[in-house]
Each structure stands twice: as C-alpha cells, then as structure tokens.
Design a protein around this motif. Structure first.
Motif, PDB file in Angstrom:
ATOM      1  N   ARG A  99     106.044  36.003  18.501  1.00 40.18           N
ATOM      2  CA  ARG A  99     107.054  35.406  19.360  1.00 40.18           C
ATOM      3  C   ARG A  99     107.562  36.451  20.358  1.00 40.18           C
ATOM      4  N   PRO A 100     108.077  36.009  21.513  1.00 36.45           N
ATOM      5  CA  PRO A 100     108.714  36.945  22.439  1.00 36.45           C
ATOM      6  C   PRO A 100     109.881  37.653  21.734  1.00 36.45           C
ATOM      7  N   PRO A 101     110.244  38.885  22.155  1.00 33.90           N
ATOM      8  CA  PRO A 101     111.207  39.685  21.392  1.00 33.90           C
ATOM      9  C   PRO A 101     112.574  39.030  21.215  1.00 33.90           C
ATOM     10  N   LEU A 102     113.169  38.486  22.306  1.00 34.64           N
ATOM     11  CA  LEU A 102     114.504  37.922  22.172  1.00 34.64           C
ATOM     12  C   LEU A 102     114.503  36.713  21.238  1.00 34.64           C
ATOM     13  N   ARG A 103     113.441  35.901  21.291  1.00 38.35           N
ATOM     14  CA  ARG A 103     113.380  34.745  20.394  1.00 38.35           C
ATOM     15  C   ARG A 103     113.205  35.197  18.942  1.00 38.35           C
ATOM     16  N   GLN A 104     112.432  36.251  18.746  1.00 37.64           N
ATOM     17  CA  GLN A 104     112.220  36.743  17.387  1.00 37.64           C
ATOM     18  C   GLN A 104     113.540  37.225  16.781  1.00 37.64           C
ATOM     19  N   TYR A 105     114.368  37.887  17.611  1.00 30.99           N
ATOM     20  CA  TYR A 105     115.682  38.343  17.105  1.00 30.99           C
ATOM     21  C   TYR A 105     116.500  37.149  16.617  1.00 30.99           C
ATOM     22  N   MET A 106     116.508  36.074  17.451  1.00 32.38           N
ATOM     23  CA  MET A 106     117.294  34.898  17.073  1.00 32.38           C
ATOM     24  C   MET A 106     116.646  34.159  15.905  1.00 32.38           C
ATOM     25  N   MET A 107     115.328  34.184  15.831  1.00 34.43           N
ATOM     26  CA  MET A 107     114.637  33.577  14.701  1.00 34.43           C
ATOM     27  C   MET A 107     115.050  34.263  13.394  1.00 34.43           C
ATOM     28  N   ASP A 108     115.315  35.598  13.501  1.00 35.23           N
ATOM     29  CA  ASP A 108     115.756  36.356  12.333  1.00 35.23           C
ATOM     30  C   ASP A 108     117.251  36.199  12.053  1.00 35.23           C
ATOM     31  N   GLY A 109     117.936  35.388  12.887  1.00 36.10           N
ATOM     32  CA  GLY A 109     119.336  35.088  12.627  1.00 36.10           C
ATOM     33  C   GLY A 109     120.327  35.943  13.378  1.00 36.10           C
ATOM     34  N   ASP A 110     119.868  36.826  14.285  1.00 38.51           N
ATOM     35  CA  ASP A 110     120.777  37.689  15.054  1.00 38.51           C
ATOM     36  C   ASP A 110     121.042  37.040  16.405  1.00 38.51           C
ATOM     37  N   PHE A 111     122.138  36.291  16.482  1.00 34.68           N
ATOM     38  CA  PHE A 111     122.465  35.578  17.717  1.00 34.68           C
ATOM     39  C   PHE A 111     123.452  36.337  18.592  1.00 34.68           C
ATOM     40  N   PHE A 112     123.792  37.560  18.179  1.00 36.30           N
ATOM     41  CA  PHE A 112     124.653  38.380  19.029  1.00 36.30           C
ATOM     42  C   PHE A 112     123.934  38.707  20.336  1.00 36.30           C
ATOM     43  N   VAL A 113     122.605  38.895  20.252  1.00 40.52           N
ATOM     44  CA  VAL A 113     121.836  39.146  21.465  1.00 40.52           C
ATOM     45  C   VAL A 113     121.867  37.899  22.360  1.00 40.52           C
ATOM     46  N   GLY A 114     121.965  36.706  21.749  1.00 39.70           N
ATOM     47  CA  GLY A 114     122.099  35.491  22.537  1.00 39.70           C
ATOM     48  C   GLY A 114     123.413  35.453  23.290  1.00 39.70           C
ATOM     49  N   ALA A 115     124.504  35.913  22.646  1.00 39.74           N
ATOM     50  CA  ALA A 115     125.801  35.967  23.322  1.00 39.74           C
ATOM     51  C   ALA A 115     125.753  36.961  24.478  1.00 39.74           C
ATOM     52  N   ALA A 116     125.103  38.143  24.267  1.00 36.87           N
ATOM     53  CA  ALA A 116     124.971  39.119  25.348  1.00 36.87           C
ATOM     54  C   ALA A 116     124.139  38.548  26.492  1.00 36.87           C
ATOM     55  N   LEU A 117     123.102  37.796  26.137  1.00 36.54           N
ATOM     56  CA  LEU A 117     122.245  37.170  27.150  1.00 36.54           C
ATOM     57  C   LEU A 117     123.041  36.148  27.963  1.00 36.54           C
ATOM     58  N   ALA A 118     123.903  35.399  27.296  1.00 37.46           N
ATOM     59  CA  ALA A 118     124.717  34.398  28.000  1.00 37.46           C
ATOM     60  C   ALA A 118     125.655  35.071  28.995  1.00 37.46           C
ATOM     61  N   THR A 119     126.284  36.174  28.591  1.00 40.52           N
ATOM     62  CA  THR A 119     127.172  36.902  29.503  1.00 40.52           C
ATOM     63  C   THR A 119     126.412  37.411  30.713  1.00 40.52           C
ATOM     64  N   THR A 120     125.222  37.957  30.468  1.00 44.36           N
ATOM     65  CA  THR A 120     124.396  38.471  31.572  1.00 44.36           C
ATOM     66  C   THR A 120     124.022  37.342  32.539  1.00 44.36           C
ATOM     67  N   LEU A 121     123.576  36.215  31.996  1.00 43.77           N
ATOM     68  CA  LEU A 121     123.199  35.081  32.857  1.00 43.77           C
ATOM     69  C   LEU A 121     124.383  34.571  33.674  1.00 43.77           C
ATOM     70  N   THR A 122     125.570  34.559  33.053  1.00 44.06           N
ATOM     71  CA  THR A 122     126.773  34.096  33.770  1.00 44.06           C
ATOM     72  C   THR A 122     127.072  34.996  34.955  1.00 44.06           C
ATOM     73  N   LYS A 123     127.033  36.342  34.735  1.00 45.72           N
ATOM     74  CA  LYS A 123     127.306  37.282  35.833  1.00 45.72           C
ATOM     75  C   LYS A 123     126.259  37.130  36.942  1.00 45.72           C
ATOM     76  N   LEU A 124     124.990  37.021  36.538  1.00 42.90           N
ATOM     77  CA  LEU A 124     123.927  36.891  37.536  1.00 42.90           C
ATOM     78  C   LEU A 124     124.073  35.598  38.337  1.00 42.90           C
ATOM     79  N   ALA A 125     124.402  34.500  37.652  1.00 43.12           N
ATOM     80  CA  ALA A 125     124.543  33.206  38.338  1.00 43.12           C
ATOM     81  C   ALA A 125     125.707  33.232  39.322  1.00 43.12           C
ATOM     82  N   LEU A 126     126.850  33.807  38.890  1.00 41.99           N
ATOM     83  CA  LEU A 126     128.014  33.871  39.784  1.00 41.99           C
ATOM     84  C   LEU A 126     127.714  34.739  41.001  1.00 41.99           C
ATOM     85  N   ARG A 127     126.963  35.820  40.781  1.00 42.56           N
ATOM     86  CA  ARG A 127     126.628  36.704  41.897  1.00 42.56           C
ATOM     87  C   ARG A 127     125.587  36.029  42.811  1.00 42.56           C
TER      88      ARG A 127
END
Length: 955
Positions: free
Chosen positions: A537-565
C-alpha cells in the motif's frame, strides 16, 4: 630470580583465620617447623600485630630461629614484620633485641644476591628510627657501586629517604649522588638520582641538566618526565630561568613517549603565552589524541584542549587548528566525536567554515557505508553540528541544506527528525532559501520511511508552499502517498479481487466488510488465509491501515492551508472549487476509512474532530479561520523559535566561564587600608577576616549558611568521650577526602590509636590510616581517602581504637557517628532536547514514583524548590510554566559526573476546592538506568520536599 620495583609487602597475601592461633602455638611453629610452617606462622604473627595484638615473647624467637633462614619468602615477610613490630619499650627506649636485627640487616646489605640487597634497601626507606639506620650507613654507601642496577637504584632511594628524615647521618648525600649521576648509565638509576637532587639540592640538579641539555631527547622516558617536572618547578619559582630551559621543553614535544609529550605540552602552556608555544602544545595534544588508542586518554587530552580554548588569547591560536582538530573524528568512540565537534564548532570562523563543512559532508557520506552500533548517533551528531553551522554562518546554509535533506529518507528516525527540526528553523529564518528547501522536500518526500518524518514534512510543505505550482505538486504527492480514493472502495475492490482469484478454492467462513454505501459484504475466509503476500500500500494509507490516524489529521491541516492559499492565488472560481473539492474528498475519505472497521484500530475522537474542523473551514471559508490557518500558525512557530533562541542565549550566559572578574581599570583594594568607616557601620575588619576564615567571600556569603565550609564538618564523637573526633568532608570528583581531627581529652598517653573506617554503598576505602601515639591532651589530624565509583548514597562508619600506656586491659574503642555522603555532590544540571528526553525515558529501566508531601502551597515555588534541592535542570520552557493554573507538569534532567543520566517528571496540581494555603498534591516520577541512581534521587526528594522555615522568617 625475577626482580620487581614494587614494595615486597605487596606480594604477600595475609590469611584471615576464624580462630587466631595462640602465642604458644606460634612460638612452637617458628622454632621447630619447616620452611613452610615458619612462613605461615610468620604471616599469622604479622596479621595479629596489625590487628593490635602484642606478642613481646615472639621477638627473640624470630631473631633466633627465623632470621638465619635464606628462604626468600621468609626474608620478604621479615621485612614486613620489622616494619610493623613495636621497637620501643613502654618508657620509650629502644629494645635491646634490635641490635641483633640491625646486624642481620647489615649482613643482608652485603649479601651476594642482588634481590635480597635491593629489597632490604627498600625496607630501610620505611624505617623511622635513626638508631637502627646509623650502623648500616657504610653498607648502604657501598651498594651505590654494586654491579646490578636494581641494587643501585634502591640504594639511591634509601640515601634520599635517610637524608630527608635524618640528614645528620649522611650530610654529604647531595654531593655523593651528584657524582654518582655523572658516571651512571642506567636510566632508572639516573632517574632516581636526579629526582633526589631535585628535592635535596635543586642547584646541583640544574647544573647537571645544563651540562647535558642537548642529550635530553636521547634519555629514557622516566628520566625525561622528571626533567619536565624540574623545569616546571624552577621556571615557576624563578621566571628568569625560562629562556634557559624552554628550548628543552620544545624538544621534548617530539619525545617517543606519549606521557612525556603530554607533560611537556602542559608545562609549555604554563611557561609561555606566546602564540608559537600555544600552537606547538595544541598540535602536540592533537597528535596524541589521533594516535592514542585508549578512549580515556583521548578524552583527557581533549579536555586539555578545551581548557586552552577558555583563555581568549589561546582561542585565536586554536582557531587556525580547527581542521587538525577534526582529524580526531577518525576515532570510533561517540563521546570523543561529540566533544571534538563541540570544540570545533566553538572555534570555527568564517575563514575556515567552508573547509569544515566539506569535512563534515565527507563524514556524512562515510556513515552511509558503515554500520556500527553508534553510526546512527554519529549521523545525528553530524546533522546537529551542520545545523548549528548554518545558524552561526547563514551564508553557507545554501550548500548544507541539500545535503541534510537527503537524511529525511534515512532509516535512522532520530537523524531524520533532527534534519526536520533544522529545516523548519531554516525555512522560517532564511526566506531566500525557501524555494530551494521546498524543491528538495518535494524531491525527497517519496523516499521518507518514518511516520513522524512524514507528518512533519507535510506540515512544512503545507505552511511554506505559496505558489500554485508547488501547491499542485504537494497535492500530487499526497494523492500518490494515499492511493486511490475513496479509500474504503479501493480496499474493498482489492479484497474482492483477491476473492475472485481464489474462488476456486471453495467457500468457507465469511468475514463482514463495510462497503461504500454502508451495506455489508462477505469475504471468504480461505481467501484471507491463502493470500501470503502482503499488499503493498502507499505509505500514508499503510499508516492509517495500522490505526495511526494522527497523520491523517496532519494531512487534513496541510490540505486546508494549501486550499486556502490556492483560492487566494487563483482567480478562476472553477479551479478553486475543483481544488477545494479534491481536498475535502481526501479528508472525507479518511474519516470514512477510519470508521469503516478496515484498519486495525478505528480513528480516535481527537483526529476525527480535527479532520471534521478542517472540512468545515473549507466549506464555510470564514475570514477568521483563514487568518488562523494562513498567518497565526506561522507566527506561533516564530514565537517558539524565538523562545528557543532566548533560552539558548540564557544557557550560554549561565555556562559562560570566561567572565572577567576584575576589570583592568578597577581600583586595587589594600586590606591594610580598610577601616571601619569604609566597610560600613555593620561590618568591621574583624568581621571581614572572620567571614574569610569561614570560607565566605562577602557579607552576603556570610549570611548564607550553605557557603560556609563549616557545614561540611561532621561531629563523629561526643564532647564527653575520652577521644573527641570531627571530620571535614571534602568531596572531589572521584574521591572523598576525610580530614579527621582527633583530640585526646584524657591525661594518659594513647598508643596505637587507629582510625578504623568501613563503607556502605559504592564506596571503597583506599588505604588504612596508620596507628598514632598521642600525648595527654594532644590533638592531630588523620586523613583518609575514599574512592567513589558511582552516584549512590553512601555511608562511612567506623570507630577509634587505642591502648592506654601502662594499662593491662583490652583495647579501648570509641564508636563514631555515621558520615552520610550526599548524592548531590555528584549531580550537575544538564540539557537535552525533547526527542532525547523521550528516548531516554523509554529506554531507562528503573522508575521511582515519589508522592508529593510538602508544606508549599504554590506550584511554581514547589518546582523551584525541587530544582534547587536536586541540582536538576528544568527542560520545560519558562513561558510554558508561567501564568495561573490549577496544575503543572515539567520535565527535569541532570547528569552525574560519572556520566549517568537521571530524568524526572513533576506532575502537581492544586484542586479548586482547596484553599490557597493548602499544599500542592501530585507525584514526581524519576527514571534512571541504574537502580541506585533512581532510589538515591527519590530519597533525596523525599527528604527535602518540605520547605524549612527559618526562625523569625515569614511563612
């Protein structure tokens, strides 16, 4: 027969029997036994005399039946026996039997065997009775001409000791030894003779050195060391002699002996401040470090170099030797490398900065090809050094950053995290390098292997990608790293595909899966069992597959900043909506995946709330939220970095050693001219001198009880005891010196008064204090050395035993109070970063949890009280602890002088229902690598939790 320079008594292992033999049994064995029986009996006799037994009847037996023996072991034992046996009667007169002993040793001094002669001469160095030595003087002189060097060098030592103690027995000793030195060829004999002249007649020693100063480099190392010692003493006592002998010291820097070179370099530094001398000494130190294999020696010599750097004039010379100092990095020891890099970083200037960076780059490349247990730590150390180089010299940041960013794909997570800390600081501080850093991050992002590094890299990209091209590149990377979306549909398709491949294997038990529309689907149990290859699996999906969704929260923050910019940069509304929709789709897909049951652990409520908040921000596009995401986040980073810089500056001020105590234009205060008026109405000359006698420099110090040396005095006995004793405890780095004052409070003469000490803990008594004879109402000082091996609470206890002159009773004993060694004498504050603290906290095996039991009602006051009592450093920033709050958590760290780490976490609270005067509550958790350190620090905190209020002081 092999010969040894060691004293003969070190070769004897005295027995310790449970039931000591009687005097009658010993006499029988000594008279009638064979050689072995006599040897054992003589050993037991010596041991019993050392333990305080009196055996006057055995003296003549030993003279008659043991002394005539030619056995070498018996002769060695006899040397010890004559050293410890009482030689005087009760009224202070020499025993008549000693005349026979003296005659026997005169014969031994003329014995044909060189070992017997030499060991007898060594024994004579310990005799304190001139009546016994005087008849032996002609024989001792003759030994100077013996054919064997072992006899000659011990004869020199014997003459030196006799001259020092009883110069009237051999008044011409310096002249005799000077003549001996001129003709002697053996280096050990010359060394002993030269050493005697240094202490007995320095002028003769200087004349000899002047006569052979050109041949010094051809001498043996033992003689060269003594020559260095003489030059040091002479030049310090008489500076005009420096020009005469400093060339000799320069020559000894090229000696074949590392010990001589080390001593010569140290002496040269003390004799001259000339740049050429300092450079020669420093170069000698560097060569020693590079060529010496022992890591302890490397560290000791490195400390000498660091001490040289502390002198401002010397520092300028050392700055030109930075590249030579970096040669020490060839050592595999981590501590040596750490000290070397720290020293080089402090000395480096803009002139040689680029050269140093090139060397560090080469070291970085080397670590990629060498796998050693410390390789990861060394790589981390190199990263930090390069980081500090960039901060110190921003001009070279552009060449260092691309090298460091390569570490993000490193297997060593700690090194990669250190790089990210550096990149985060660099991208904030160096605006002109932001495009370069972003480009390198985008390039290295696919090769990152650690979830923590992925999270931090996403945050940096989301914060500092400002142009649409970079924003779109980040979005592409995210899509590649997360895989096909919606994630749940893609995972179910993969699972269904596996079932299709294996459906020929038959049906079996089923497992329920959630589909995209919320309905359930079944999957064959056989398909999941038989698929052995793990899905890539791609790395970020594998992290979430293993139950670590903190990286998902960080990804959401990054996407929000990029979208607003992206919205700000793009005028086309269609493109804006497309980018925002894609960002929201990724976030919604992560939430759905987290709730689907497919990952090993479901999404946590915190991560769910964070991603949902980001979705709402993009949906509403509120100006306040845009301000928070686009501006406030970066301001928070700026504030954090500024606080970190301020903290480092504060630490540098505290640890700064090169403080000018006296300015060049300060007036000189002559104590003879100080009068009462100048000192003030509350202090006069008497008070000033009294405070200085107590070890206090100022009036302020005098008011502080902790600064008085009297606090280190421990009373060992009561005032009414026949023998009064008190000890001044002087704690050095690796040993404790006890200076014990003993007072005879009786009207009797005390004989064989012995201070007997024992230790508990990791302490070891170095040597047993010698017995003393004390006159009525006399006093004396006894010194005892205790070796310390580790940081642990230790106890020294013991007693004083003595005999009363003329009394027929048993030995008298006075029991001493215990001396408790404070662990705080070995604890010093230390610093480490958060990641190091967390790593050590996880690694250390021993934890001691101490419940808070104090009378302090203020949280901050309690924290400072604990810091003061434990010598620990608070790692939590002051700003984070400021303000009024009902609870407080702080991390503390300290190191022992033995290199042991101790961590503490203080968690205290002040419940709201309690009054302001109520004490704080909570726990202090201590962690250390060793059990002794954790227990000792816990005991110290327990004993000092409560604040002691001085009488008359306000609460």
């Amino acid at each position: 027969m092999t010969m040894s320079d060691q004293p003969c008594y070190t070769l004897i292992n005295l027995p310790s029997d449970a039931e000591p033999p009687t005097e009658m049994q010993l006499r029988t064995d000594l008279e009638k036994g064979d050689t072995r029986t006599k040897t054992d009996a003589l050993k037991k006799t010596i041991q019993m005399i050392l333990n305080g037994e009196k055996m006057p009847t055995l003296l003549m037996t030993i003279i008659r039946f043991v002394m005539p023996s030619q056995d070498h072991m018996i002769k060695k034992l006899l040397l010890i026996f004559w050293e410890v046996v009482p030689k005087y009667t009760a009224d202070g007169k020499m025993l008549h039997e000693m005349i026979l002993v003296c005659d026997a040793y005169r014969k031994d001094l003329q014995h044909p065997n060189e070992f017997i002669r030499g060991s007898t001469l060594r024994f004579l160095c310990k005799l304190k009775e001139p009546e016994l030595v005087e008849p032996l003087m002609p024989a001792i002189r003759q030994c100077l001409e013996h054919r064997h060097s072992y006899v000659r060098r011990n004869a020199v030592l014997a003459i030196y000791t006799i001259f020092r103690n009883f110069d009237f027995l051999i008044p011409d000793a310096p002249e005799l030894i000077a003549k001996f030195l001129e003709t002697e060829q053996d280096m050990s004999c010359k060394r002993n003779a030269f050493m005697m002249l240094i202490h007995a007649d320095q002028e003769r020693a200087l004349n000899y050195l002047s006569s052979c100063i050109d041949q010094v480099t051809s001498f043996g190392d033992i003689l060269q060391l003594v020559i260095v010692e003489l030059i040091y003493k002479v030049c310090h006592a008489n500076p005009s002699e420096r020009a005469r002998f400093i060339r000799c010291i320069y020559n000894l820097l090229n000696s074949s002996s590392p010990a001589v070179r080390y001593e010569a370099a140290g002496t040269l530094v003390t004799l001259s401040n000339a740049p050429t001398a300092i450079k020669a000494a420093a170069s000698c130190y560097i060569e020693l470090i590079v060529k010496e294999s022992d890591n302890n020696v490397k560290l000791i010599v490195l400390d000498r170099l660091i001490a040289l750097k502390e002198v401002p004039l010397h520092e300028k010379v050392l700055q030109d030797l930075v590249m030579d100092i970096l040669r020490v990095l060839s050592s595999p020891d981590h501590e040596v490398r750490k000290k070397t890099l720290s020293l080089a970083l402090e000395l480096v200037t803009s002139r040689n900065m680029e050269e140093m960076v090139l060397v560090l780059k080469k070291e970085v490349v080397k670590t990629n090809n060498v796998e050693h247990e410390d390789t990861g730590k060394y790589r981390q150390l190199l990263v930090r050094t390069l980081h500090q180089c960039c901060i110190k010299f921003p001009d070279i940041a552009g060449t260092i950053i691309p090298v460091l960013i390569e570490f993000l794909g490193d297997q060593n997570e700690l090194a990669a995290l250190d790089v990210l800390v550096f990149v985060r600081e660099a991208i904030q501080r160096f605006e002109e390098l932001r495009s370069l850093i972003v480009a390198k991050l985008l390039e290295i992002f696919p090769s990152i292997k650690s979830i923590k590094v992925h999270r931090a890299a996403l945050w940096i990209l989301g914060e500092y990608c400002t142009i649409n091209e970079d924003i779109q590149s980040v979005m592409n990377l995210i899509r590649q790293s997360i895989g096909e979306i919606p994630i749940v549909d893609d995972e179910i398709k993969k699972a269904a595909g596996e079932v299709k491949d294996d459906e020929m294997q038959g049906a079996g038990g089923a497992q329920k899966l959630v589909t995209a529309d919320g309905t359930y689907a079944t999957q064959s149990a056989f398909s999941t069992v038989t698929v052995s290859k793990k899905e890539d699996r791609p790395p970020l999906r594998q992290y979430m597959m293993d139950g670590d969704f903190f990286v998902g929260a960080a990804l959401a923050t990054t996407l929000t900043k990029l979208a607003l910019r992206y919205i700000i940069n793009t005028d086309n509304v269609k493109r804006q909506n497309a980018f925002v929709a894609e960002s929201m789709l990724v976030m919604a897909s992560i939430i759905h995946f987290g709730k689907s049951g497919l990952p090993t652990k479901p999404i946590t409520d915190d991560d769910f709330d964070r991603i949902a908040t980001c979705l709402r921000v993009l949906a509403e596009r509120s100006p306040i939220m845009e301000e928070i995401f686009n501006r406030d986040c970066r301001e928070s980073l700026s504030l954090m970095l500024a606080a970190k810089i301020d903290e480092e500056k504060e630490m540098q001020k505290v640890s700064e050693r090169r403080l000018v105590k006296v300015q060049a234009d300060d007036p000189i205060a002559f104590s003879q001219l100080i009068n009462k008026g100048e000192l003030g109405a509350t202090e006069n000359m008497f008070e000033l001198t009294l405070s200085q006698a107590l070890g206090m420099n100022t009036k302020k110090d005098a008011d502080s009880a902790g600064s008085s040396k009297l606090n280190k005095v421990t009373q060992l006995t009561g005032f009414s005891d026949p023998v009064y004793a008190e000890a001044y405890v002087n704690v050095n780095q690796f040993d404790i010196v006890l200076d014990v004052l003993v007072v005879n409070q009786t009207g009797d003469t005390l004989q064989n008064l012995t201070l007997e000490l024992a230790t508990l803990g990791d302490l070891k008594l170095v040597e047993k204090p010698s017995p003393l004879t004390m006159a009525p109402h006399d006093f004396c000082n006894i010194k005892a050395n205790v070796k310390v091996a580790s940081t642990e609470n230790g106890i020294i206890f013991g007693n004083i035993v003595y005999d009363v002159t003329g009394a027929a009773s048993d030995r008298n004993c006075v029991v001493l109070n215990d001396i408790h060694i404070d662990i705080m004498d070995y604890i010093v504050p230390a610093m480490c970063n958060d990641s190091e603290f967390r790593q050590m906290w996880a690694e250390f095996e021993w934890e001691n949890k101490v419940a808070v039991n104090t009378n302090i009602s203020n949280l901050s006051e309690f924290l400072h009280h604990v810091i003061q009592c434990t010598n620990m450093k608070c790692l939590t920033p002051e700003k984070a602890l400021s303000g009024e709050c009902g609870f407080m958590a702080a991390n503390l760290y300290a190191k022992s002088i033995f290199g042991e780490d101790v961590l503490a976490n203080l968690s205290v609270e002040k419940p709201a229902h309690l009054s302001n005067e109520a004490p704080v509550q909570g726990h202090i958790r201590i962690r250390a690598k060793s059990q002794g350190m954790a227990l000792s620090m816990g005991d110290k905190i327990n004993l000092s939790q409560k604040k002691v209020h001085k009488p008359g002081a306000s609460a």
